[in-house]
Scaffold this active site. Sequence first.
Site, PDB file in Angstrom:
ATOM      1  N   CYS A 118       0.811  -1.233   0.000  1.00 33.77           N
ATOM      2  CA  CYS A 118       0.000   0.000   0.000  1.00 33.77           C
ATOM      3  C   CYS A 118       0.840   1.278   0.000  1.00 33.77           C
ATOM      4  O   CYS A 118       0.324   2.363  -0.265  1.00 33.77           O
ATOM      5  CB  CYS A 118      -0.938  -0.009   1.194  1.00 33.77           C
ATOM      6  SG  CYS A 118      -2.046  -1.418   1.169  1.00 33.77           S
ATOM      7  N   HIS A 258      -3.334   6.915   3.561  1.00 36.34           N
ATOM      8  CA  HIS A 258      -3.779   5.650   2.969  1.00 36.34           C
ATOM      9  C   HIS A 258      -5.137   5.281   3.570  1.00 36.34           C
ATOM     10  O   HIS A 258      -5.386   5.500   4.754  1.00 36.34           O
ATOM     11  CB  HIS A 258      -2.741   4.573   3.267  1.00 36.34           C
ATOM     12  CG  HIS A 258      -3.168   3.206   2.838  1.00 36.34           C
ATOM     13  ND1 HIS A 258      -3.707   2.962   1.603  1.00 36.34           N
ATOM     14  CD2 HIS A 258      -3.158   2.001   3.500  1.00 36.34           C
ATOM     15  CE1 HIS A 258      -3.999   1.671   1.505  1.00 36.34           C
ATOM     16  NE2 HIS A 258      -3.687   1.074   2.641  1.00 36.34           N
ATOM     17  N   ASN A 289     -10.194   0.035   0.272  1.00 36.45           N
ATOM     18  CA  ASN A 289      -8.735   0.007   0.253  1.00 36.45           C
ATOM     19  C   ASN A 289      -8.279  -0.503  -1.118  1.00 36.45           C
ATOM     20  O   ASN A 289      -8.410  -1.687  -1.411  1.00 36.45           O
ATOM     21  CB  ASN A 289      -8.242  -0.912   1.382  1.00 36.45           C
ATOM     22  CG  ASN A 289      -6.727  -0.951   1.484  1.00 36.45           C
ATOM     23  OD1 ASN A 289      -6.014  -0.469   0.598  1.00 36.45           O
ATOM     24  ND2 ASN A 289      -6.223  -1.533   2.564  1.00 36.45           N
TER      25      ASN A 289
END
Length: 332
Positions: A118, A258, A289
């Site tokens: 990520c 994030h 996500n």
Amino acid sequence: MSDNKIRAAITAVEAYLPEDVLTNEDLAKMVDTSDEWIMTRVGIRERRILKDPSKGTSYMTTQALKTLMEKNNIDPSEIDGVILSTVSPDMLFPSTACITAHNCGIKDAFCFDMSVGCTGFLYAFKTAALYIESGFCKKMVVLSGEKMSSIINYEDRNTCPLFGDGASAVLVEPRTDGTGLYDAILRADGVGAPYLNLKAGGSLHPASHETVDAKMHYVFQDGKYVFKWAVTKMADVSCEIMERNNLKPEDIAYLLPHQANLRIIDAVANRMGLNREEKVLVNIDHVGNTSSVTIPILMWENLDKLKKGDNLILSSFGAGFTWGSLYLKWSI
Ligand code: UT7
């Protein structure tokens, strides 16, 4: 603002989100979960899914890059390099960067993928910035793309509510007007490997009947363990980058964190002394996500809000473990 120093700046942003929407209600029909659990524990209402099994990540990065090139009148020959962050490439090799560049008519650029989980966008942008600041490149493209739905087990309630699909394309060019990338902290610790991984399909566990039967081609996550690391490390580097650049909360226009869990976002904003409603960009409710694509999607969705010269902090945590924080002055 200008000090004539060459800085790498984001000068255009595009994203591609597939049309199909997977809601919490849909998921509740597939596994033992509920809208209430997902909203209170994570903050996701729906996510986008690229349903077509004949299309991989490069389909989405190609859409994003083609739009970027069209809207900004960029000829393929102008692009010097393409860096693409992903954990769900079309295939192990060649890189999805090469495939995407080819789809977009780019012939003279170097292209490679980065597997950073990520935190991929932060690593890829900082890498592109080094090529720009050194003078080696004039125009770089940073792509991020994830078909997470291709590596998620929709019978595993621990992971299937969390992830969505999407792609982004960011143009990086030199600027001397005082805007661009000012500082970066990038970190990693391989101690995280057992807690967030996809075990099979590589050289250690090549695909076999056994790996398929053991569901080793899907994302595994020990959520609780990853959560603690994410909260601590994202907040640590975000506070460190504020401190070493003498930034007070009032100097920061927005934090772009994030989007893994609203509770992580809240904890990081708190440690930085930022009011979440006013200074933190959030889209986890409708995108979920998307791994390394979350931050560029946030930029793309908020292009109207971001003003030239705004101080932005980007912050992320992901598989590896990897994490980091960037400080930039917005250039568009
Ligand atoms: O993006 C890369 C980095 N990743 C992250 O930063 C993710 C970090 N982790 C998290 O965001 C959270 O840990 C999760 C959202 C993954 C999980 O939330 P949690 O509050 O840590 O839940 P948990 O795993 O501790 O599970 C709590 C309970 C368990 O039940 P018991 O054992 O208390 O009876 C789980 O079985 O919730 C249960 N549970 C669910 N219940 C309904 C787990 N998943 C679900 C679900 N629906 N989908």
